[in-house]
Design a protein around this motif. Structure first.
Motif, short mmCIF file in Angstrom:
data_model
loop_
_atom_site.label_atom_id
_atom_site.label_comp_id
_atom_site.label_asym_id
_atom_site.label_seq_id
_atom_site.Cartn_x
_atom_site.Cartn_y
_atom_site.Cartn_z
N THR A 1 0.76 -1.09 -0.06
CA THR A 1 -0.12 -0.02 0.02
C THR A 1 0.87 1.17 0.05
N SER A 2 2.00 1.02 0.04
CA SER A 2 2.89 2.24 -0.10
C SER A 2 3.62 2.23 -1.40
N GLY A 3 3.28 3.19 -2.19
CA GLY A 3 3.84 3.49 -3.51
C GLY A 3 5.19 3.73 -3.47
N MET A 4 5.88 4.40 -2.58
CA MET A 4 7.19 4.56 -2.58
C MET A 4 8.10 3.16 -2.13
N ARG A 5 7.62 2.66 -1.26
CA ARG A 5 8.38 1.45 -0.93
C ARG A 5 8.31 0.38 -1.87
N SER A 6 7.24 0.15 -2.46
CA SER A 6 7.08 -0.78 -3.44
C SER A 6 8.03 -0.41 -4.79
N ARG A 7 7.85 1.13 -5.25
CA ARG A 7 8.56 1.36 -6.10
C ARG A 7 10.00 1.25 -5.95
N LEU A 8 10.43 1.68 -4.64
CA LEU A 8 11.94 1.75 -4.48
C LEU A 8 12.46 0.04 -4.61
N LEU A 9 11.72 -1.02 -4.05
CA LEU A 9 12.11 -2.29 -4.21
C LEU A 9 12.21 -2.64 -5.69
N LEU A 10 11.27 -2.18 -6.55
CA LEU A 10 11.35 -2.43 -7.91
C LEU A 10 12.33 -1.99 -8.67
N ALA A 11 12.60 -0.67 -8.44
CA ALA A 11 13.76 0.10 -8.81
C ALA A 11 15.21 -0.39 -8.57
N ILE A 12 15.39 -1.28 -7.53
CA ILE A 12 16.68 -1.77 -7.44
C ILE A 12 16.84 -3.24 -7.63
#
Lengths: 263, 274
Positions: free
Chosen positions: B22-33
């Motif tokens: 539910t956190s856009g930032m946390r999930s996007r960070l995981l995907l980014a790295i």
């Protein structure tokens, strides 16, 4: 990778409310009305009623003959979401097993099917039983007819154990690094080894590079061991399981590494 | 148990997925790295967020041991890698279903075992073909055209369809198709047996292997070396010949072969790996 916006919102809609997930799960198990769901879940009537409205509005459920039914797509959404939850549980339940360990040799498909390991048992050595992991594997091999294994190092007992399996008319298929290939072969009784190889009861594949994985499949049992990120093998932990899903997972991983060897 | 206890229990049970998804930032960070470690300025450029927001998200992920900082780069820990790979699987599963919404939402999926539903992401490159009012046979014709390219076929056939049988017989008489494996219900088997031509040309053919299953089948699946196709039944029990999923990639082929294996009980190594 970008999360498509509407997928992101769909996932969030279900994931942010544990009550909605619980209600959806109940309806998936058995179509029901609001009163029935309240009875099953012990969630308050007002909360069930309001969340049923939201689920219906978002096209996750449909009312047919006074009972709510889950829509086929939402059934798959729910299953995949619960599958993701199980994968998170497996990461946290076996935290010490995965943490700071090298996962490079796992195929991406093994990683994505990690939920197959859900009923595994984590065996850890203790100060009074420092050979607990080795003995667990040894017992599996000793009581098995068919053994497949990835041995990244040569334990002095392995040649004897393999010899025993072959003597009992069993079979063994092994993947070992090139560095121990010759040593392993020479330590298995020559006659047993040659007879078994001729009858395709013993197959040994040599892997050019180092192996970062320990895996055994003994009849219906599997065991998995990993290397630490510092390069040393973690002798103190293994995952074992006799669950058919875990066994199939291990079998597919063995097959994957075997294909790498053949390449 | 009070309703508050129930709420607390549920909150605890689902806190993990809620925290990540539910956190856009946390999930996007995981995907980014996920593919490669990245430095802060690279993440800032990719996520278009200020450093403070990104650093806050990274700190949260470091605290739960999903991310670590090595020199100036942020990378996934082994736990973070396992979790992110499975989050990608979740997203791809949802994407695959969403892409062909009308196919998945209008049909009875009970013929597809759970483990195959959970790996529906393997069908993400499949193409949805449907018949239209101007071309009522579009799905069927597309299917028949593909059939003619196959050298080996494995079909879970849940219907007795003279149209399909005639095309299969034509292919069996030709040189291209070398092997046809049919998985059918006993009911369909007896219906074929009762037709002299179909019985002789299909059941007696050297090129054909039949696997009979007791229960009635709810999926129409075709696997060849070149393509896989899937069509389904409506929820009211009628077969839908107007909508079909077709895929030509390896992942879909693995998915389909594993599905077929569920019905013929085969244990061949080459088809067991998803």
């Amino acid at each position: 990778m970008n999360i498509h916006n509407d997928i992101n919102n769909d996932i969030k809609f279900l994931a942010k409310s544990e009550i909605r997930l619980k209600i959806l799960n109940e309806i998936y198990k058995k179509p029901n009305n609001v009163r029935g769901i309240v009875k099953k879940t012990k969630i308050t009537y007002s909360s069930v009623s309001s969340n049923i409205g939201k689920l219906e509005k978002n096209n996750h459920i449909t009312k047919i003959d006074n009972k709510y039914h889950i829509n086929p797509m939402s059934e798959v959404y729910l299953k995949t979401l619960m599958d993701f939850k199980t994968s998170m549980d497996i990461v946290s339940d076996y935290e010490t097993f995965w943490n700071k360990h090298n996962l490079n040799q796992l195929s991406i498909n093994s990683v994505k099917r990690i939920t197959d390991l859900k009923d595994s048992q984590l065996i850890e050595t203790t100060p009074v039983d420092i050979y607990k992991t080795h003995n667990a594997i040894k017992n599996q091999i000793m009581s098995s007819k068919n053994v497949k294994a990835i041995f990244p190092y040569l334990h002095p007992e392995y040649p004897g154990l393999i010899e025993m399996v072959l003597k009992n008319e069993g079979s063994a298929e092994l993947i070992v690094p090139q560095s121990i290939f010759r040593e392993l072969i020479l330590r298995i009784d020559e006659k047993i080894r040659k007879d078994s190889m001729r009858n395709h009861k013993l197959q040994i594949y040599s892997y050019k590079e180092d192996l970062n994985l320990y895996l055994t499949l003994c009849d219906g049992n599997m065991s998995l061991g990993l290397f630490k990120t510092d390069g040393s093998f973690d002798q103190n932990r293994i995952l074992i399981s006799d669950n058919p899903d875990a066994y199939r997972w291990a079998k597919d991983l063995f097959q994957h590494v075997k294909c790498e060897v053949k390449k | 148990m009070t309703s508050k206890d129930v709420k607390n229990e549920l909150t605890e049970e689902f806190s993990g997925i809620k925290y990540i998804l539910t956190s856009g930032m946390r999930s996007r960070l995981l995907l980014a790295i996920y593919e490669n470690p990245k430095k802060l300025d690279e993440l800032r450029g990719e996520l278009h967020k200020p450093s403070a927001t990104i650093l806050h998200g990274l700190k949260e992920l470091e605290n739960i041991n999903l991310v670590r900082k090595v020199q100036k780069s942020y990378e996934l820990t082994s736990n973070g890698f396992l979790l992110t790979a499975n989050m990608i699987k979740l997203i791809e599963n949802w994407y695959s279903i969403n892409k062909d919404k009308s196919f998945w939402n209008n049909h009875d999926l009970s013929g597809i075992p759970d483990e195959l539903l959970k790996s529906i992401y393997l069908l993400k490159d499949a193409e949805y073909v449907n018949s239209t009012t101007s071309d009522l046979s579009n799905a069927f014709n597309t299917y028949i055209k593909l059939l003619s390219t196959a050298e080996k076929l494995k079909i879970i056939l849940p219907i007795y369809s003279e149209n399909h049988f005639r095309h299969l017989i034509e292919l069996l008489k030709g040189k291209k198709l070398r092997n046809l494996e049919l998985i059918i219900s006993e009911e369909i088997y007896h219906s074929i047996r009762n037709n002299d031509i179909f019985s002789q040309e299909i059941l007696e053919s050297d090129k054909v292997q039949i696997t009979c299953v007791e229960k009635s089948l709810k999926i129409f699946l075709t696997c060849s070396d070149e393509f896989v196709s899937l069509s389904l039944f409506f929820k009211d029990g009628h077969y839908d010949d107007a909508q079909i999923l077709i895929a030509k990639d390896k992942n879909a082929q693995k998915w389909a072969l594993n599905l077929a294996k569920k019905y013929n009980g085969g244990e061949k190594d080459e088809i067991s790996t998803i």
